[in-house]
Design an enzyme around this catalytic site. Structure first.
Site, short mmCIF file in Angstrom:
data_model
loop_
_atom_site.label_atom_id
_atom_site.label_comp_id
_atom_site.label_asym_id
_atom_site.label_seq_id
_atom_site.Cartn_x
_atom_site.Cartn_y
_atom_site.Cartn_z
N THR A 283 -8.45 -3.10 -0.73
CA THR A 283 -7.03 -3.39 -0.50
C THR A 283 -6.94 -4.27 0.74
OG1 THR A 283 -6.43 -1.22 -1.40
CG2 THR A 283 -4.75 -2.39 -0.12
N LYS B 75 -1.25 -2.18 -5.61
CA LYS B 75 -1.89 -1.25 -4.68
C LYS B 75 -1.07 -1.12 -3.41
CE LYS B 75 -5.22 1.59 -3.67
NZ LYS B 75 -6.57 1.17 -3.28
N LYS C 77 -4.57 0.28 8.33
CA LYS C 77 -4.62 -1.03 7.66
C LYS C 77 -3.64 -1.10 6.50
CE LYS C 77 -8.02 -1.56 4.74
NZ LYS C 77 -7.38 -1.65 3.40
#
Length: 305
Positions: free
Chosen positions: A105, A181, A253
């Site tokens: 991702t 995602k 993140k």
């Protein structure tokens, strides 16, 4: 410009670059049905993979040369660009018609930029972020969401189908998988943060932790993340904490990707923004490498054992 076409055959060989917690079980799983090459900077990981039939190489370029597909997992967009186009980047040794399967991702923009650059060399990018841990990877029980052209999906199919129990094509463009995602991680990150707050409140109210978790999971308040992370949250204050299955800084993140995407689209996501702050606080408190369930320690840092 040369591009992949529908006349290409499904992949018979694959290189897995990075034989870490996820890469190693994926490589060994793939070695059961096709030629699997592997590379990792740690020689002991290459040796472990070789025990399961993975052909080890001394460099990423050597592992990637001549294969039909490369499975790549990186931490962020900068690593993606470096792995493909850096001084020792593998793009230089991939043949036209090969595909790069990106399982991380990193956000839409980096994937789209890389896909455009690869296409100039006749190489397709399969945007395939995945969910599931190392055990599920070794059993072929991952959830994989794919954004790629039909031609690229044909080449990647043997790899993806070997690794996934749930394989969902979300779109025909690289970047579509990342977009999905991003939405998925918004919910996951919020659910983990909410579970931490709920269990911390239960503890503050004097409720039995294990009984509370079991009862919550059985009712309307239950969720996958509560059931999966809740038990690990109960271990968060042990001497060694919970086993690290998903690092807290991964959600630093990922929630950063979520809130950046929301801002870019002028969309308010106040709940996601609040959850992001909890992960950032966890990182600042030295919990970056801890399991993400340790976020409960941000909410309730003084909880008794």
């Amino acid at each position: 410009m040369t591009t992949a076409t529908a006349t290409l055959a499904p992949a018979a060989s694959v290189a897995v670059i990075g034989l870490g917690a996820m890469g190693l079980p994926m490589a060994t799983r793939l070695a059961g049905t096709m030629t699997a090459h592997g590379f990792d900077i740690a020689a002991d990981r290459v040796a472990l993979a070789a025990e399961s039939g993975v052909v080890g190489f001394a460099s990423a370029r050597e592992a990637a040369a001549g294969v039909d597909a490369v499975l790549l997992a990186v931490r962020n967009g900068a690593q993606l660009h470096e792995a493909l186009f850096g001084e020792n980047g593998i793009a230089a040794v991939l043949a036209p018609g090969a595909v790069v399967i990106m399982t991380s991702t990193v956000g839409v923009d980096d994937v789209v930029a890389v896909a455009e650059r690869l296409q100039q060399h006749g190489i397709a990018l399969v945007d395939a972020p995945l969910s599931g841990g190392p055990v599920r990877a070794g059993e072929g029980d991952l959830l994989i969401v794919v954004g790629a052209s039909p031609e690229a999906r044909l080449v990647a199919a043997p790899v993806l189908e070997r690794l996934a129990s749930t394989l969902s094509v979300i779109g025909d463009r690289p970047g579509d998988g990342q977009a999905f995602k991003t939405v998925n991680q918004l919910l996951c990150g919020v659910h983990i943060a909410a579970a931490a707050e709920a269990l911390a409140l239960a503890d503050a109210l004097g409720l039995d932790r294990a009984a509370t978790l079991e009862t919550l999971a059985a009712g309307a308040a239950g969720s996958f993340m509560l059931g999966n992370r809740g038990a690990r949250m109960l271990e968060a204050y042990d001497v060694d904490g919970a086993e690290v299955l998903s690092r807290l800084d991964i959600f630093v993140k990922d929630m950063g990707i979520v809130t950046a995407a929301a801002r870019a689209n002028a969309l308010a996501t106040p709940v996601a923004a609040a959850a992001e702050q909890l992960y950032l606080l966890g990182q600042s408190h030295g919990l970056a490498a801890a399991d993400d369930s340790a976020v409960i320690r941000v909410v309730s840092p003084q909880r008794a054992g």
